[in-house]
Motif scaffolding. Sequence first.
Motif, PDB file in Angstrom:
ATOM      1  N   PHE A  63       0.840  -1.145   0.147  1.00 54.47           N
ATOM      2  CA  PHE A  63      -0.067   0.154   0.149  1.00 54.47           C
ATOM      3  C   PHE A  63       0.858   1.267   0.058  1.00 54.47           C
ATOM      4  O   PHE A  63       0.638   2.222  -0.656  1.00 54.47           O
ATOM      5  CB  PHE A  63      -0.906  -0.130   1.357  1.00 54.47           C
ATOM      6  N   ALA A  64       1.916   1.244   0.927  1.00 52.31           N
ATOM      7  CA  ALA A  64       2.980   2.412   0.963  1.00 52.31           C
ATOM      8  C   ALA A  64       3.527   2.674  -0.474  1.00 52.31           C
ATOM      9  O   ALA A  64       3.821   3.610  -0.785  1.00 52.31           O
ATOM     10  CB  ALA A  64       3.589   2.165   2.004  1.00 52.31           C
ATOM     11  N   LYS A  65       3.933   1.390  -0.933  1.00 52.18           N
ATOM     12  CA  LYS A  65       4.836   1.400  -2.166  1.00 52.18           C
ATOM     13  C   LYS A  65       3.751   1.994  -3.384  1.00 52.18           C
ATOM     14  O   LYS A  65       4.479   2.827  -4.155  1.00 52.18           O
ATOM     15  CB  LYS A  65       5.101   0.160  -2.731  1.00 52.18           C
ATOM     16  N   ALA A  66       2.422   1.754  -3.370  1.00 52.34           N
ATOM     17  CA  ALA A  66       1.611   2.367  -4.369  1.00 52.34           C
ATOM     18  C   ALA A  66       1.467   3.857  -4.411  1.00 52.34           C
ATOM     19  O   ALA A  66       1.412   4.469  -5.131  1.00 52.34           O
ATOM     20  CB  ALA A  66       0.195   1.665  -4.169  1.00 52.34           C
ATOM     21  N   PHE A  67       1.545   4.366  -2.901  1.00 51.64           N
ATOM     22  CA  PHE A  67       1.602   5.829  -2.746  1.00 51.64           C
ATOM     23  C   PHE A  67       2.637   6.410  -3.532  1.00 51.64           C
ATOM     24  O   PHE A  67       2.627   7.405  -4.051  1.00 51.64           O
ATOM     25  CB  PHE A  67       1.230   6.252  -1.435  1.00 51.64           C
ATOM     26  N   ASP A  68       3.992   5.989  -3.130  1.00 51.76           N
ATOM     27  CA  ASP A  68       5.267   6.284  -3.452  1.00 51.76           C
ATOM     28  C   ASP A  68       5.175   6.356  -4.972  1.00 51.76           C
ATOM     29  O   ASP A  68       5.356   7.327  -5.815  1.00 51.76           O
ATOM     30  CB  ASP A  68       6.541   5.587  -3.245  1.00 51.76           C
ATOM     31  N   ASN A  69       4.736   5.242  -5.708  1.00 50.70           N
ATOM     32  CA  ASN A  69       4.575   5.252  -7.210  1.00 50.70           C
ATOM     33  C   ASN A  69       3.613   6.165  -7.873  1.00 50.70           C
ATOM     34  O   ASN A  69       3.978   6.909  -8.858  1.00 50.70           O
ATOM     35  CB  ASN A  69       4.308   3.800  -7.630  1.00 50.70           C
TER      36      ASN A  69
END
Length: 1593
Positions: A1145-1151
């Motif tokens: 979920f956090a990685k998706a925000f970064d991307n």
Amino acid sequence: MASISLLEASLSLFCFLIIFCYFLNKKHSGYLVNKRSPWNWPVLGMLPALVLWSRRIDVLIRVLEKSNLTFLFKGPWFARMDALITVDPANIHHILSSNFSNYIKGPEFKEMVILSRQGFQNLSMSVTTSKIKDVLLPIFSRFSEEGTVVDLQDVFRRFMFDISLLLVSGSDPQSLSIEMPEVELAEAFEDAGEAIVSRLIIPRFLWKLQNRLGLGKEKKLIEAGATFDRVCAKYIAAKREEIRSQGIHHHDHVHSDGESHEDFLTYYIKLDTSKYELLDPSDDKFLRDTILAIIMAIRDTTSSALTWFFWLLSKNPHVEAKIRQEINTNLPKPASSQWSAIDRREFLNKLVYLHGALYETMRLYPPLPFQRKTSIESDVLPSGHIVDANSNIIFLIIALGRMRSVWGEDALEFKPARWISETGELRHEPSSKFLVFNTGPRTCSGKHLAMTSMKTIVAEILQHYDIKLVEGHKIKPKAHLNLLMKHGLRKHSGYIKKTLCYPWNWPVLGMLPTIILWYKRIDVLIWVLEKSNLTFLFKGPWLTRMDLLFTVDPANIQHILSSNFTNYIKGTEMKEIFDVYGDAIFTADGELWRNIRMSSMVMFNHQGFQNFSMSITTSKLKDVLVPLFNHYSEEGTVVDLQDVFGRFMLDTTLVAITGSDPQSLSIEMPEVEFAKALENAGDSVVYRHVIPRFLWKLQNRMGLGQEKKRIEAGATFDRICAKYIFAKREEIRSQGIHHDHDHSDGEDSIVSLIVAMRDTTSTALTWFFALLLENPNVETKIRHEINTNLPKTATSQESPWSAIDHKEFLNTLVYLHAALYEAMRLYPPIPLERKTSVNSDVLPSGHKIDANSTIIYPIYALGRMRSVWGEDALEFKPERWISETGGLRHEPSSKFLVFNSGPRSCSGKHLAMTAMKIIVVEILQNFDIKLVKGHTIEPKPPSISLFCFLIFYYFLINKHYGNLLIKKYLQSCPWNWPVLGMLPAVLMRFNRIDDAIYIIEKTNLTFLFKGPWFSRMDALITVDPANIHHILTSNFSNYVKGPEFKEIFDVYGDAIFNTDGELWKNLRMSFQVILHQQGFQNLSLSVTTSKLKDVLLPLFSHYSEEGTVVDLQDVFRRFMFDISLISITGSDPQSLSIEMPEVEFAKAFDNAGEAILFRHVIPKFLWKFQRWMGLGQEKMLLEAGATFDRICAKYIDAKREEIRSQGIDHDHDHSNGESEDVLTSYIKLDTSKYELLDPSNDKFIGETLLSFIFAGRDTTATAITWFFGLLTKNPNVEAKIRQEIITNLPEASQERSWSASDHKEYLNKLVYLHASLYEAMRLYPPIPFERKSPIKSDVLPSGHKIDANSNIIIPIYALGRMRSVWGEDAWEFKPERWISETGGLRHEPSSKFLAFNSGPRTCPGKHLAMVTMKTVVVEILQNYDINLVKGYKIEPKPRLALQMNHGLRVTLKNLWLLTHQENSTKLPLELADSWMFPGLLVRTHSRVHSLLEMIRSVCLSNYDLSLRDGEDESYMGRRRMFKPERWVSDTGELRLEPSHKFFSFNAGPRTCLVMTHLKIILVEILQYYDIEVVKGHKIEPLPGLTLHMKHGR
């Protein structure tokens, strides 16, 4: 050359415009067809019509029929292209038979007698049937099983090419296989054929000019000729050697028996010259021409005929049915395989209908579509046409076969029956009518062989397979020497042709386009280097400093690496490119390199290290690799040896370097972070070599692409190396050994050694085994050598490495040593080296070198140079390394550069060779390795990105131009370029944000940016507070986010920051209600303090004890992500932990953030196109959106279920202060208050969650990160904040203040901390820019006119640094600017300080955010001292939230721990402050013992009272000596201090009464004993319920 190319292009364009406008236009085409003959244009003659007719065979036929089968074509003036075109059989018979001697082709050798020999016919039949059985049918079976679409034209051409080469040279090129490899000789035939066709249809002077200049088709023809020469020379030399080795002399071999199965080349080399006066078998040119003629005759014509035949069958199923019936009828009944059991000829002769069908195919689609003749003398044809001497006559065979006057009215139909006589036999037609096999004296002598081959192939295929044409596939002829199908016989086009050419030096771009084209074609680079006498100057784009000298000349290499070594260094540019490796030995120069070199040589040459290395290798082989191979062998598993060797060498290398085994080689094959980082770092270094510096600098700045991977790799190197170094230092200290070293030096050494030992050795081993698989004879010799030299004492149960002298045994393996050298010659582990000249120089080759020039020597190409290694340079021949005496042959290191040369020769060469030989011996003794069938082995090309127009702007930041040009340009208004606008300047200023700020200040705080034409990227950029107040407050309703903003942020849907109008108002109201509820505020505070106590502080304690380097940015982002999700959903993702797991979920925000920023800086059409294609950043955004949808749906479903299970209805009243998370509040939302909000809609709930998470995580984490980054640079501010925290701490607290006092009251007193946080957000605002779009046109207070729907950007980052807004000290970090004269917080207008936005859109969570940040800061500063890693640079990274580019890398020191340094001990500052003790002590008698130890340790220690770096005098008040006198009054009595100030014995009713016990014990001990601390013993507290000493003693 460029001007000639332009002229050529212009002329071609002009000609084709005329041709296509007048001849291909539908209005004219009908008229043209109905004319008796094409127009004879002035100057151009009938050439336009000829070009047109190459696609309109029906028009040619019509014109010929209208012209009585003979037509005079008039070419362009003076072009000598006039030709008589005839399809009249009488004329053809006259020319090719009756008057044959008058019509020639030109000088040519005599016909081939060998074709009629019985031995050769048997050989041909044998080769054909063998190829069908072993290759063609298995491939067809594979295609059939997989349902693959097949290009039969490609298959038949490859099949006939293999057969032709086998018949000609006895060598099989194996072009027909599953991989369908590109074969150089076959490609050369293609190019030559196209060029010859081109010569036939363009004026002679034009192709002569092109040939002279090496352009277009002629360039391909020249290259094809060179390929013919080289490949034929190889075959001829090999055949002569074969004949000599058999002891057969030329001209004396007798073939009368007819049984000799000789190939063409053997026959011609042994040709009896007494019978052929003009043929010279000793002349390689004659043999070369013969080879080419035969290959062309066998391959092209037969494959063309077969292709058209099967297509016609697919269109005429009744013909196919008859042929199948004929085959089945005539197939011998008892034979299981007719070709080996019966007389093939007898069987094939019975296939009359098949024979007729093949003839009919070639009538309509003749393999050679035309013939050309030249008359020696003038003549009169039977048709009455007069032919002058030296005239051109062309027979259009393809038109001849379609002439109604020749073949009847059904001439265009496919009717095999026309070839069958009434008696059922083959009908004879005059060869002048059926010209497929020519006629007269030149009738094809291989006609019978060709028909036999074709019938054999057809019969075999039709017996086994049913062939169907792909639906919709369009078949049409292709202009060529042979009549090919334009798109092949399948649905999709064939493989792409790649041709060799010398790179052009284009204007502006230089040779870069060619390099981009070639980056996967190392063979092209080799070809260019050979053509350039081993040294080639590459010209890069103008002004980019990318000019490079490539050399593989051993004399040059010797000069650079040895003779003039001091003049050629790695250089600063090389170090910059390889910066991820730090000061590694392969990037260092000068004295640093000499020191590293000396130390590495001492280590590698040390007998102990060599024994250690040998022990590790053999142990890993015995305990891991061999058992693993046994497992794979038993399971029959397919193994990737490259991966295995890479892991094996990583493990052995890390054990040798650090003593720690990562165990990457195991059954599970785990992904090892360090290995992945090495891969990514290597890719990024290659990437930096092939693109302009400014581009990878920009990517590095933005953290994109390969540079993002490089940054992550560097962080991994730092973290893991620091871990190893810390552990090793601790181990050494525990052994009583003291050393003072810098961590960074150790990290660089570790990484460089791993790269040197792991990557190179594993690469060499991988290629070695790959070559062994292709050369089983070499493998056999190596196995024999091992068995021969293995000591007799070694039994099968023993490993020779434990029973014999390793070195003696390995030294006897000369052939293995040679094979390893040979593998590394062809596939060097390091494929290229790079040098920079200090001073100008002249190389031995005569090339002049300027100072600071870059020289590349491609080692891969060097090992394949024929002029260096001989004609067999591309062959794997270990024998070249064996001397005549059987020893290893020495080759100069300037020729064999695998281990470098000169002073930089690899110091670990001996160790590497020993390790490789041990591994090879162990594997070959135990295992037989086979390559997976169909697997192709090839080098991995470097990755590369194309960069379009950015190349033109490189000169703006090029070092060559220094500060003069940069200053002149960057500190002036950006140029408004044609087409591109100011976009290049904006992209460049990602690296120069301070210059962008300067420009905004110079333009009175408001600047109009002009984007690329038609891109709608024009924007007004303003930091004028008056304008901002007008936009965000006064005229708020006119300035919206707008549809374009929403489109850019579409992944967040209808988030609050994405919406306008009534929907926004509803969302805003609901946000305010939830955030201002006492229950939610209590929940938020509870979650924050709980996470601090249970996770963050224990994690910091761990880092402090381990001495680990910590990335605070990552820690705070994880911390805020966890507390945001708990507060919002009630679920803890636990992203903050020792393991630091990657959370999807956090990685998706970064991307998503990266992609949205990308959308802001490139034209809309471009990111729209990428989104449509699913490429690049847009692909990441699509994946992020899918992740958001999936995870939000999961949380929402779980929460709805939880609410249902509790029996709670919607519209629940929250006025009682009940704590509940955001998700619960929204699901139970009172819809009567919010018309546009629908809590039953999961989409709405999901988008609301994303809004809260983004606001709670990214902004707060970013602010805290920059705050601590600024504190590390401003210790005076830190000291003031600590003092404020201590001063305002509640007086009567047994526990931490956070649970015993009113948080709000305490935090509100921390004014200086509040001011510091504001100051940090002024300089580094979490959201660096704001974007608006006006609904209607407007005029700003600054006087700027605003059009409707235009873009307005407010760069908040720049606003906080405007001197005209914040004063001359705007760039300084001064919290005092926020403190009023009365000591309270100074108010600044929100239009000036935009961190929390302004006007109606002011952040509703501002108060919560400040409480959270102050809570976190207070807790950390009470317990830890934070220090920035030495030499670490902090800089912003452009993102939606203003992150740090490489994170915030710090070390933590627990303020409770005492540090002992040699003769002095520093008391932690807060240890003397008694209010810190209660949390660690309990009220029991054990306190007496604890205090006693503390007093004795303090008595025996001398405390350093000097100021630390960055401290001022006021800071001394917090650091107190051990002074009992402070407790004695002037009268000599005990001075009383309030218990809330001296809290060691608690306070109030719970005051502890233990002093009597304490005094008794102390008096008793001090009367009798003198106590001294053991020398060298380190005293430090052990935090616990009682404050014990860590090590006692």
